[in-house]
Motif scaffolding. Structure first.
Motif, PDB file in Angstrom:
ATOM      1  N   LEU A 104      -9.957   8.291  -4.088  1.00 38.27           N
ATOM      2  CA  LEU A 104      -9.071   9.169  -3.320  1.00 38.27           C
ATOM      3  C   LEU A 104      -8.610   8.494  -2.031  1.00 38.27           C
ATOM      4  N   ALA A 105      -9.482   7.755  -1.374  1.00 40.50           N
ATOM      5  CA  ALA A 105      -9.098   7.041  -0.155  1.00 40.50           C
ATOM      6  C   ALA A 105      -8.064   5.956  -0.462  1.00 40.50           C
ATOM      7  N   VAL A 106      -8.244   5.255  -1.564  1.00 44.27           N
ATOM      8  CA  VAL A 106      -7.276   4.228  -1.976  1.00 44.27           C
ATOM      9  C   VAL A 106      -5.937   4.876  -2.325  1.00 44.27           C
ATOM     10  N   SER A 107      -5.973   6.001  -3.009  1.00 41.34           N
ATOM     11  CA  SER A 107      -4.738   6.700  -3.360  1.00 41.34           C
ATOM     12  C   SER A 107      -4.012   7.193  -2.118  1.00 41.34           C
ATOM     13  N   ALA A 108      -4.754   7.698  -1.141  1.00 39.47           N
ATOM     14  CA  ALA A 108      -4.143   8.158   0.105  1.00 39.47           C
ATOM     15  C   ALA A 108      -3.523   6.992   0.860  1.00 39.47           C
ATOM     16  N   THR A 109      -4.177   5.833   0.851  1.00 42.47           N
ATOM     17  CA  THR A 109      -3.638   4.644   1.506  1.00 42.47           C
ATOM     18  C   THR A 109      -2.368   4.171   0.811  1.00 42.47           C
ATOM     19  N   MET A 110      -2.370   4.232  -0.503  1.00 43.65           N
ATOM     20  CA  MET A 110      -1.182   3.840  -1.262  1.00 43.65           C
ATOM     21  C   MET A 110      -0.017   4.785  -0.966  1.00 43.65           C
ATOM     22  N   LEU A 111      -0.294   6.082  -0.920  1.00 43.67           N
ATOM     23  CA  LEU A 111       0.753   7.055  -0.603  1.00 43.67           C
ATOM     24  C   LEU A 111       1.266   6.876   0.822  1.00 43.67           C
ATOM     25  N   LEU A 112       0.367   6.560   1.745  1.00 42.23           N
ATOM     26  CA  LEU A 112       0.788   6.313   3.125  1.00 42.23           C
ATOM     27  C   LEU A 112       1.714   5.110   3.198  1.00 42.23           C
ATOM     28  N   SER A 113       1.403   4.086   2.447  1.00 44.53           N
ATOM     29  CA  SER A 113       2.250   2.898   2.413  1.00 44.53           C
ATOM     30  C   SER A 113       3.644   3.228   1.893  1.00 44.53           C
ATOM     31  N   VAL A 114       3.694   3.976   0.808  1.00 50.65           N
ATOM     32  CA  VAL A 114       4.994   4.355   0.238  1.00 50.65           C
ATOM     33  C   VAL A 114       5.754   5.241   1.215  1.00 50.65           C
ATOM     34  N   TYR A 115       5.038   6.163   1.866  1.00 49.02           N
ATOM     35  CA  TYR A 115       5.677   7.040   2.847  1.00 49.02           C
ATOM     36  C   TYR A 115       6.285   6.232   3.988  1.00 49.02           C
ATOM     37  N   LEU A 116       5.530   5.256   4.501  1.00 47.53           N
ATOM     38  CA  LEU A 116       6.047   4.432   5.599  1.00 47.53           C
ATOM     39  C   LEU A 116       7.245   3.598   5.168  1.00 47.53           C
ATOM     40  N   LEU A 117       7.222   3.102   3.942  1.00 49.31           N
ATOM     41  CA  LEU A 117       8.361   2.316   3.457  1.00 49.31           C
ATOM     42  C   LEU A 117       9.602   3.176   3.266  1.00 49.31           C
ATOM     43  N   MET A 118       9.417   4.396   2.783  1.00 49.11           N
ATOM     44  CA  MET A 118      10.565   5.268   2.526  1.00 49.11           C
ATOM     45  C   MET A 118      11.123   5.904   3.797  1.00 49.11           C
ATOM     46  N   SER A 119      10.254   6.167   4.773  1.00 50.38           N
ATOM     47  CA  SER A 119      10.705   6.852   5.982  1.00 50.38           C
ATOM     48  C   SER A 119      11.159   5.896   7.078  1.00 50.38           C
ATOM     49  N   GLY A 120      10.963   4.611   6.884  1.00 48.93           N
ATOM     50  CA  GLY A 120      11.325   3.641   7.901  1.00 48.93           C
ATOM     51  C   GLY A 120      10.224   3.404   8.919  1.00 48.93           C
ATOM     52  N   GLY A 121       9.070   3.993   8.704  1.00 49.64           N
ATOM     53  CA  GLY A 121       7.948   3.824   9.622  1.00 49.64           C
ATOM     54  C   GLY A 121       7.287   2.470   9.526  1.00 49.64           C
ATOM     55  N   TYR A 122       7.713   1.658   8.555  1.00 54.37           N
ATOM     56  CA  TYR A 122       7.126   0.326   8.407  1.00 54.37           C
ATOM     57  C   TYR A 122       7.448  -0.566   9.591  1.00 54.37           C
ATOM     58  N   THR A 123       8.497  -0.248  10.337  1.00 61.16           N
ATOM     59  CA  THR A 123       8.808  -1.043  11.522  1.00 61.16           C
ATOM     60  C   THR A 123       7.812  -0.778  12.640  1.00 61.16           C
ATOM     61  N   THR A 124       7.276   0.433  12.689  1.00 62.97           N
ATOM     62  CA  THR A 124       6.287   0.786  13.701  1.00 62.97           C
ATOM     63  C   THR A 124       4.887   0.380  13.280  1.00 62.97           C
ATOM     64  N   TYR A 125       4.552   0.599  12.001  1.00 63.50           N
ATOM     65  CA  TYR A 125       3.219   0.310  11.465  1.00 63.50           C
ATOM     66  C   TYR A 125       3.328  -0.641  10.266  1.00 63.50           C
ATOM     67  N   PRO A 126       3.661  -1.902  10.490  1.00 60.07           N
ATOM     68  CA  PRO A 126       3.846  -2.810   9.346  1.00 60.07           C
ATOM     69  C   PRO A 126       2.556  -3.102   8.588  1.00 60.07           C
TER      70      PRO A 126
END
Length: 120
Positions: A36-58
């Protein structure tokens, strides 16, 4: 549309914390909590990539890219330890070898590119 990932992230983190703090844990509980922790981390990564948050939290955005390689071993090991109440076997960590190798190769490639970018 990326807002739909937030409930999955919150639920995954909450359930993994509940499982890690549960008393009388079996090996299957640890496997499920890590999964579940790995799945949440994976979802967070996808969320950051889709929302543009990857520039703040690469770092968080890149961290979850290799997490799909860990989903299969966690599913297998969770079912194995749920159906057979046995002690944890260290040989089972070999199932995560593709995940670790992919992550190490990717991290090495990223560090080489970032070094060449800053030091011509």
């Amino acid at each position: 549309m990326e807002i739909l990932y937030l409930p999955g992230i919150i639920i995954g983190v909450f359930l993994s914390v509940v499982l890690f703090t549960k008393s009388g844990k079996a090996v299957a509980d640890y496997m499920l909590a890590c999964w579940l922790a790995v799945s949440a981390t994976m979802l967070l990564s996808v969320y950051l990539l889709m929302s543009g948050g990857y520039t703040t939290y690469p770092s968080w955005a890149v961290l979850g890219l290799w997490m799909p390689l860990a989903q299969g071993p966690f599913l297998y090991l969770y079912i194995k330890y749920q159906t057979q109440p046995i002690r944890f076997q260290q040989w089972d960590l070999l199932h995560f070898l593709p995940f670790v190798l992919g992550y190490l190769l990717f991290a090495q490639r990223v560090s080489l590119k970032s070094r060449s970018k800053w030091h011509p």
